[in-house]
Design an enzyme around this catalytic site. Structure first.
Site, PDB file in Angstrom:
ATOM      1  N   HIS A 107       0.820  -1.227   0.000  1.00  0.00           N
ATOM      2  CA  HIS A 107       0.000   0.000   0.000  1.00  0.00           C
ATOM      3  C   HIS A 107       0.852   1.274   0.000  1.00  0.00           C
ATOM      4  O   HIS A 107       0.308   2.373  -0.103  1.00  0.00           O
ATOM      5  CB  HIS A 107      -0.935   0.033   1.216  1.00  0.00           C
ATOM      6  CG  HIS A 107      -1.940  -1.077   1.232  1.00  0.00           C
ATOM      7  ND1 HIS A 107      -2.823  -1.288   0.195  1.00  0.00           N
ATOM      8  CD2 HIS A 107      -2.198  -2.040   2.151  1.00  0.00           C
ATOM      9  CE1 HIS A 107      -3.594  -2.343   0.487  1.00  0.00           C
ATOM     10  NE2 HIS A 107      -3.227  -2.820   1.660  1.00  0.00           N
ATOM     11  N   ASP A 145      -2.461 -10.782  -2.371  1.00  0.00           N
ATOM     12  CA  ASP A 145      -3.024 -10.308  -1.112  1.00  0.00           C
ATOM     13  C   ASP A 145      -4.512  -9.988  -1.348  1.00  0.00           C
ATOM     14  O   ASP A 145      -4.906  -9.670  -2.473  1.00  0.00           O
ATOM     15  CB  ASP A 145      -2.267  -9.056  -0.656  1.00  0.00           C
ATOM     16  CG  ASP A 145      -2.686  -8.605   0.729  1.00  0.00           C
ATOM     17  OD1 ASP A 145      -2.071  -9.085   1.709  1.00  0.00           O
ATOM     18  OD2 ASP A 145      -3.633  -7.796   0.848  1.00  0.00           O
ATOM     19  N   ASP A 225      -4.401 -12.733   3.808  1.00  0.00           N
ATOM     20  CA  ASP A 225      -5.646 -12.258   4.423  1.00  0.00           C
ATOM     21  C   ASP A 225      -6.870 -12.624   3.587  1.00  0.00           C
ATOM     22  O   ASP A 225      -7.988 -12.233   3.900  1.00  0.00           O
ATOM     23  CB  ASP A 225      -5.575 -10.739   4.696  1.00  0.00           C
ATOM     24  CG  ASP A 225      -5.003  -9.951   3.544  1.00  0.00           C
ATOM     25  OD1 ASP A 225      -4.965 -10.468   2.412  1.00  0.00           O
ATOM     26  OD2 ASP A 225      -4.579  -8.791   3.772  1.00  0.00           O
TER      27      ASP A 225
HETATM   28 ZN   LIG Z   1      -4.014  -7.279   2.654  1.00  0.00          ZN
END
Ligand SMILES: [Zn+2]
Length: 281
Positions: A107, A145, A225
Site C-alpha cells: 500500500h 493479497d 488475508d
Molecule cells: Zn491485505
C-alpha cells in the site's frame, strides 16, 4: 530445490497492540521451522535502494517519526524496521526466496499514501517496488493479497518493463483497483467468493498477461488475508494456496515471494508452506 525463507527476529520488535503485530509473523515462523525450511538473515536496504521508489521528503519524514496516519503508526525506529523489511525483499529477489518480514509494503506509494487513499494500510516502504527496481529486469508482479496493492500500482503504472496483476476483494480497503489501467491488470472479487471462482479468476488474470516470455522474473506479493475469516477473506483454504503455487510455477520463471498481509499467524505459516509446496511440486 526447497525455497529459502528470509527472516530476522528483529522484525518482531514493534507494534504488539496492532493487528499488524509481531505475533502473526512469529507464529508463521514457528510453522515454517517445523517444516524444516532454511532461513537467511537480511541486511537493511540502503537509502539509494529506497530512493529508486520513494520521494526523499517522505523518507525524511518517516525517519523523523513524522509519517503517521489512522492505521499506520509512527512507531519508534519504524524507519529502521521498514528498511530491514525492504532489505528482506532485496535478498529474496536475489536468491528467489520468500521474505517472511514485516512491515508489509504494497500500500506504500511514492509519497506514502498512494492513489489518493487516506492511509498507508500498515505499510511504510514498498518492498516489492524496491526489489523490482533494484533488479532492473522486466518483471511480472503478481499480487495475491486480499487487498489491492495501490502503492505498487502507483509506482509502476505506465512502466514499460513491468506488468502488475492483482486479484483482490472489492469493495474493500483501499477502494482502488476496481478496473484495469494500462499495465496494471486488476481482478476485483466479492467477499468470500470461494476457491473455485477464485482460481478461475486467477487463471483469467494470468492469461490476460501478453507475451509472458519477455519477463525475466516474477515477484509475488504473497498476502494470506484472503484466508476464510481473515481481514479480506475470499473464503480460501490451505488447498487454494497450493493451487496458486502450482500456477505460479507454471509461469516457469525465476520467482521470489514477499509477505504482505495475513493476520491469523498459524494460518499464514500454513498458507506459505502450501504455496511453496504447490510451487515446488
Ligand atoms: Zn491485505
Amino acid at each position: 530445490m526447497k525455497t529459502k525463507i528470509v527472516f530476522s527476529e528483529k522484525c518482531l520488535g514493534y507494534g504488539t497492540w496492532h493487528i499488524e503485530g509481531p505475533q502473526r509473523v512469529k507464529l508463521a515462523h514457528e510453522v515454517l521451522k517445523e517444516q524444516r525450511y532454511d532461513f537467511l538473515e537480511p541486511e537493511p536496504a540502503t537509502e539509494d535502494d529506497l530512493l529508486r521508489v520513494h520521494d526523499g521528503d517522505y523518507l525524511w519524514n518517516l525517519r523523523k517519526g513524522l509519517a503517521e496516519d489512522a492505521d499506520t503508526p509512527a512507531y519508534d525506529n519504524i524507519y529502521e524496521f521498514a528498511r530491514l523489511s525492504a532489505g528482506g525483499a532485496l535478498l529474496a529477489a536475489r536468491i528467489c526466496g520468500f521474505s517472511l518480514m514485516r512491515p508489509p509494503g504494497h500500500h506504500a506509494g511514492v509519497f506514502g499514501a498512494a492513489l489518493g487513499v487516506a492511509t498507508r494500510g500498515f505499510c511504510y516502504l514498498n518492498n516489492m517496488a524496491v526489489a523490482v527496481k533494484s533488479l532492473g529486469k522486466p518483471t511480472l508482479i503478481l499480487d495475491v493479497d486480499g487487498h489491492h496493492g495501490n502503492g505498487t500500482q502507483e509506482v509502476f503504472l505506465g512502466d514499460p518493463k513491468v506488468v502488475y496483476v492483482s486479484v483482490h476483494r472489492h469493495p474493500h480497503y483501499p477502494g482502488t483497483g476496481f478496473r484495469s489501467e494500462g499495465n496494471c491488470l486488476n481482478f476485483p472479487l466479492p467477499a468470500d467468493i470461494g476457491e473455485k471462482r477464485y482460481l478461475e479468476t486467477l487463471d483469467r488474470a494470468l492469461s490476460a498477461v501478453k507475451d509472458i516470455d519477455r519477463f525475466g522474473v516474477v515477484g509475488v506479493s504473497a498476502g494470506f488475508d484472503t484466508y476464510m475469516g481473515d481481514l479480506a477473506s475470499l473464503g480460501l483454504t490451505d488447498n487454494t494456496y497450493w493451487q496458486v503455487g502450482k500456477r505460479i510455477a507454471a509461469l516457469n520463471k525465476p520467482t521470489f515471494f514477499l509477505l504482505e498481509g495475513g493476520y491469523m499467524g498459524e494460518k499464514v505459516g500454513k498458507g506459505i508452506d502450501q504455496l511453496l509446496k504447490g510451487f515446488e511440486s
